[in-house]
Write an enzyme that holds these catalytic residues in place. Structure first.
Site, mmCIF file in Angstrom:
data_model
loop_
_atom_site.group_PDB
_atom_site.id
_atom_site.type_symbol
_atom_site.label_atom_id
_atom_site.label_comp_id
_atom_site.label_asym_id
_atom_site.label_seq_id
_atom_site.Cartn_x
_atom_site.Cartn_y
_atom_site.Cartn_z
ATOM 1 C CG ASP A 100 -2.198 0.789 0.960
ATOM 2 O OD1 ASP A 100 -2.528 1.027 -0.207
ATOM 3 O OD2 ASP A 100 -2.842 1.183 1.931
ATOM 4 C CB CYS A 154 -13.090 -9.834 -15.398
ATOM 5 S SG CYS A 154 -14.464 -8.637 -15.492
ATOM 6 C CB CYS A 157 -21.303 -10.393 -15.670
ATOM 7 S SG CYS A 157 -20.696 -10.012 -14.003
ATOM 8 C CB CYS A 160 -18.829 -4.852 -10.163
ATOM 9 S SG CYS A 160 -18.134 -4.813 -11.820
ATOM 10 C CB CYS A 164 -21.700 0.878 -8.038
ATOM 11 S SG CYS A 164 -21.064 2.394 -7.279
ATOM 12 C CB CYS A 179 -16.079 5.470 -4.144
ATOM 13 S SG CYS A 179 -15.772 3.890 -3.343
ATOM 14 C CB CYS A 207 -18.425 0.381 0.052
ATOM 15 S SG CYS A 207 -19.812 -0.016 -1.021
ATOM 16 C CB CYS A 210 -18.229 -3.056 -6.608
ATOM 17 S SG CYS A 210 -16.862 -2.270 -5.744
HETATM 18 S S1 SF4 Z 1 -18.934 -8.434 -11.306
HETATM 19 FE FE1 SF4 Z 1 -17.561 -7.014 -12.402
HETATM 20 S S2 SF4 Z 1 -15.478 -7.688 -11.909
HETATM 21 FE FE2 SF4 Z 1 -16.883 -9.372 -11.378
HETATM 22 S S3 SF4 Z 1 -16.915 -10.689 -13.172
HETATM 23 FE FE3 SF4 Z 1 -18.649 -9.270 -13.401
HETATM 24 S S4 SF4 Z 1 -17.800 -7.527 -14.565
HETATM 25 FE FE4 SF4 Z 1 -16.047 -8.735 -13.815
HETATM 26 S S1 SF4 Z 2 -17.012 0.458 -3.047
HETATM 27 FE FE1 SF4 Z 2 -19.254 0.765 -3.100
HETATM 28 S S2 SF4 Z 2 -19.580 2.902 -3.719
HETATM 29 FE FE2 SF4 Z 2 -17.430 2.365 -4.174
HETATM 30 S S3 SF4 Z 2 -17.445 1.736 -6.295
HETATM 31 FE FE3 SF4 Z 2 -17.732 -0.155 -5.080
HETATM 32 S S4 SF4 Z 2 -19.963 -0.392 -4.877
HETATM 33 FE FE4 SF4 Z 2 -19.570 1.704 -5.586
#
Ligand code: SF4
Ligand code: SF4
Length: 275
Positions: A100, A154, A157, A160, A164, A179, A207, A210
């Site tokens: 990090d 990945c 799809c 994610c 969000c 975010c 969070c 995603c």
């Molecule tokens: S949720 Fe997002 S990161 Fe995960 S497989 Fe689907 S597109 Fe890819």
């Molecule tokens: S952490 Fe939460 S708010 Fe941030 S991009 Fe992912 S789903 Fe969206």
């Protein structure tokens, strides 16, 4: 296998890490102006994934990575251990472990080193541990034969993006300022909407939506790092914050930020997206 490949395998096995790889050092992977912290003459990056998934914990109010002991300490110690052994094996060469706060673009370097692929959510997806990983780097003046990048991983799809809740994640990438994870870490909230988003998220830190909705994170291996199972804290409260904060990833922000967030989420319903 190259002799250096055998050595790395042995050293990472000794450190309890199964996911590692190498790529050529590329100045384009470094964020300026931090590049000057790196050893001059760097030739390779040795990248490692440190897995942190320790269970479902559906009712947590901190992000999964923050339930466990501070990864800066745990991952840093593991990578430093490997670096130390590399210094013994290659006297006169330099090995700098970074976890990090690193000038290296860890997701891209990890991808090049074969640790996984970059998902639409921007995280590195590892075949064994999904994206529940910390990524560490060892900058090396010894050149190691580069690993082969992975393909697939990945599904594209879009789950994610759809999941969000703030629109921070979209097909052009991440708008950090929207975010919720970023908002919970901000020292000063400048807009009522920022407070509203923290309140709606029900998380005192982070969070995870995603990450948790990604099908590539289903059924992945649990972390094998013993330190991550010690004193897991999934729910932070006013009453336990004093005891927890010293060895958690959120320590650097101080108690005031966490207490503010706890105040904001006090009356919010537990978000059902956290599974
Ligand atoms: S949720 Fe997002 S990161 Fe995960 S497989 Fe689907 S597109 Fe890819
Ligand atoms: S952490 Fe939460 S708010 Fe941030 S991009 Fe992912 S789903 Fe969206």
């Amino acid at each position: 296998m190259e002799p250096t490949g055998e050595l790395l395998r042995a050293l990472f096995q000794e450190a309890g890490l199964s996911e590692y790889g190498t790529c050529d050092f590329d100045p384009a992977l470094c964020r300026l102006p931090s590049r000057k912290r790196l050893p001059p003459g760097a030739r390779s990056l040795v990248m490692a994934a440190v897995p942190y998934y320790v269970g479902r914990f559906p009712h947590r109010n901190v992000s999964r990575y923050a339930m466990v002991q501070d990864y800066h300490t745990v991952s840093g110690a593991l990578l430093e251990r490997v670096s130390l052994r590399l210094r013994e094996a290659f006297p006169g060469e330099q090995f700098l472990a970074l976890v990090d706060a690193s000038p290296i673009d860890e997701v891209e370097a990890g991808r090049r080193a074969g640790l996984g692929v970059r998902g639409l959510h921007g995280q590195l997806i590892n075949e064994t541990y999904g994206s529940y990983i910390f990524i560490g780097a060892i900058v090396s003046t010894v050149r190691f034969p580069p690993s082969r990048p992975k393909e697939g991983g990945c599904l594209r799809c879009g789950r994610c993006l759809a999941a969000c809740p703030t629109g921070a994640l979209n097909d052009r990438g991440l708008v950090r300022g929207r975010c919720r994870s970023h908002l919970t870490q901000k020292k000063k909230l400048t807009d009522p909407e920022e407070r509203a988003q923290i309140s709606a998220g029900g998380m005192a830190w982070g969070c995870d939506i995603c990450t948790d909705c990604c099908p590539m994170n289903r059924g992945k291996a649990y972390s094998g790092i013993p330190d991550f199972y010690r004193n897991i804290c999934a729910v932070v409260r006013d009453t336990n914050l004093d005891a927890m904060i010293a060895d958690r990833a959120y320590a650097y922000k101080g108690q005031a930020v966490l207490r503010r967030n706890l105040g904001l989420i006090e009356h919010s319903a537990a978000p059902d997206a956290h599974r």
